[in-house]
Design an enzyme around this catalytic site. Structure first.
Site, PDB file in Angstrom:
ATOM      1  N   TYR A 142       0.823  -1.212   0.000  1.00 43.12           N
ATOM      2  CA  TYR A 142       0.000   0.000   0.000  1.00 43.12           C
ATOM      3  C   TYR A 142       0.860   1.266   0.000  1.00 43.12           C
ATOM      4  O   TYR A 142       0.363   2.362  -0.242  1.00 43.12           O
ATOM      5  CB  TYR A 142      -0.954   0.027   1.202  1.00 43.12           C
ATOM      6  N   LYS A 191       3.529 -15.333   2.700  1.00 43.49           N
ATOM      7  CA  LYS A 191       3.459 -16.097   1.445  1.00 43.49           C
ATOM      8  C   LYS A 191       4.905 -16.396   1.032  1.00 43.49           C
ATOM      9  O   LYS A 191       5.358 -16.053  -0.070  1.00 43.49           O
ATOM     10  CB  LYS A 191       2.709 -15.261   0.394  1.00 43.49           C
ATOM     11  N   ASP A 223      -2.874 -18.242   2.036  1.00 43.25           N
ATOM     12  CA  ASP A 223      -4.022 -18.941   1.432  1.00 43.25           C
ATOM     13  C   ASP A 223      -4.576 -19.979   2.413  1.00 43.25           C
ATOM     14  O   ASP A 223      -5.793 -20.135   2.564  1.00 43.25           O
ATOM     15  CB  ASP A 223      -3.645 -19.569   0.077  1.00 43.25           C
ATOM     16  N   ASP A 247      -5.295  -6.735   5.959  1.00 46.77           N
ATOM     17  CA  ASP A 247      -6.504  -6.056   5.498  1.00 46.77           C
ATOM     18  C   ASP A 247      -7.562  -7.103   5.127  1.00 46.77           C
ATOM     19  O   ASP A 247      -8.728  -7.032   5.541  1.00 46.77           O
ATOM     20  CB  ASP A 247      -6.123  -5.210   4.267  1.00 46.77           C
ATOM     21  N   ASP A 251     -10.935  -8.700   7.568  1.00 48.04           N
ATOM     22  CA  ASP A 251     -12.324  -8.606   7.098  1.00 48.04           C
ATOM     23  C   ASP A 251     -12.987  -9.980   7.113  1.00 48.04           C
ATOM     24  O   ASP A 251     -14.166 -10.118   7.446  1.00 48.04           O
ATOM     25  CB  ASP A 251     -12.381  -8.023   5.680  1.00 48.04           C
TER      26      ASP A 251
END
Ligand code: NAD
Length: 357
Positions: A142, A191, A223, A247, A251
């Site tokens: 970001y 990852k 994942d 992020d 959620d």
């Protein structure tokens, strides 16, 4: 004690839910003999309307001069056509950066009274769960290099994920310290099978793990973490991860608790000044209708009492008041589930919390 609190109400339901949290903070101040001074500043779409910019200089200066910041939410369809660097959401990145807030603490708790609101089966959620996601907030993709260029297939765009050892170490320490205060269990999500930045993340976390032998540490690919959160959320206590993975996973964690309107968050840096906000957005679909669930913002205010002001008894009192309101069966529309009851409005459920407090 006396504290100055900057209020960033923002857009959509922002003003409604922040007003609720202010009422609860005022009641807590009254009950425990403190003084909280509130000063509102513009942020997001309303700031664009007034000043042309989503994050005016006065807002940054006001927040820097305060002891802590309470934020509602920003954004809405009215400002969707703004250019990328003038969108309301851009103000969130700007204020986090200006305040040096590199840690985001996002508790995801399924209250036993709200078990029915979770989309997961009873045998998966048991009597509820309580996990904490520690998300890195000022690094990664970001904030990395980005741009557009002509590539092999014509126009293309790119964003860059970059993490330094310093950035990973400081968020790692917050996570290990948080785990020490809870059940001493930490899972780091990355990852590392694909991304170089994740391999450095993992190497650095392993080095830190040696400093915290009491913490039961594990790694998980993102994942797999996304699957495990719905398969068996009760296996987690504290999760630490990068900005983008955090992020998304937070959620997902919010969804399995049944309502986005229940989840608080704290953003912290090197000082005690933090920024506290619900994890949901400005909910333009219900804005101005007195339907919003203010509990996430009220619980964010409780986190402020605990983390910025060191007022644990006061924070406990607010959290317990929310617990009792739920135990007594009071609900806003978003957490009503299959019940045929009439939901309470934003102001009505706030009144219930004030009564319990
Ligand atoms: P949202 O979180 O605003 O809403 C998603 C759904 O959840 C909607 O149906 C909404 O009514 C409901 N909801 C959210 N909060 C609720 C509450 N407290 N009580 C009851 N119901 C609630 O997400 P969105 O619709 O994707 O985004 C709307 C706007 O908010 C966009 O402009 C987006 O960019 C912005 N946004 C801001 C923040 C922030 O300020 N931190 C975070 C996410 C999205």
């Amino acid at each position: 004690m006396e504290f100055n609190i900057a209020l960033l109400k923002g857009d959509g339901i922002g003003p409604e839910i922040v007003d609720s949290a202010v009422a609860v903070l005022e009641k807590a101040a009254d009950k425990f003999g403190h003084t909280f001074n509130f000063t509102p500043y513009l942020i997001g779409g309303c700031a664009i309307d007034e000043t042309g910019r989503p994050l005016p200089k006065e807002t940054v200066e006001g927040c820097l001069a305060s002891d802590s910041v309470l934020l509602g939410a920003v954004g809405g369809p009215k400002w969707d056509d703004q250019p990328g660097d003038n969108r309301p959401e851009k103000a969130l990145l700007g204020i986090r950066e200006a305040l040096g807030l590199y840690t985001n603490l996002r508790p995801a708790k399924l209250y036993s009274a709200l078990r029915g609101a979770s989309p997961l089966k009873d045998e998966i959620v048991g009597d509820g769960f309580d996990l904490l996601i520690v998300r890195e907030l000022t690094g990664g993709i970001y904030f990395g290099d980005r741009g557009c260029r002509q590539g092999k297939y014509g126009e293309e765009a790119f964003d860059t994920e970059a993490y330094s050892v310093t950035e990973i170490e400081r968020i790692g320490r917050v996570a290990f310290e948080s785990a020490m205060k809870r059940s001493k269990k930490l899972c780091s999500v990355d990852k590392a099978n694909v991304l170089e930045s994740s391999r450095l993340w993992r190497k650095t976390m392993h080095r830190l793990a040696e400093e915290y032998p009491e913490v039961e540490y594990s790694d998980m690919f993102v994942d797999n973490a996304a699957m495990q959160l719905v398969r068996n959320p009760r296996q987690f206590d504290v999760i630490v991860t990068s900005n983008m993975f955090g992020d998304i996973l937070s959620d997902e964690a919010s969804q399995i608790t049944g309502s986005i309107g229940m989840l608080a968050s704290a953003s912290l840096g090197e000082t005690t000044r933090g920024m506290y906000e619900p994890i949901h957005g400005s909910a333009p679909d219900i804005a101005g209708q007195n339907k919003a669930n203010p509990l996430a913002t009220i619980l964010s205010a409780a986190m402020m009492l605990r983390y910025s002001f060191g007022l644990s008894a006061e924070a406990d009192a607010v959290e317990e008041a929310v617990d009792r309101v739920l135990e007594k069966g009071f609900r806003t529309a978003d957490i009503l589930g299959d019940s045929a009851d009439v939901p309470l409005t934003c102001t009505e459920i706030t009144e219930k919390v004030l009564e319990e407090l």
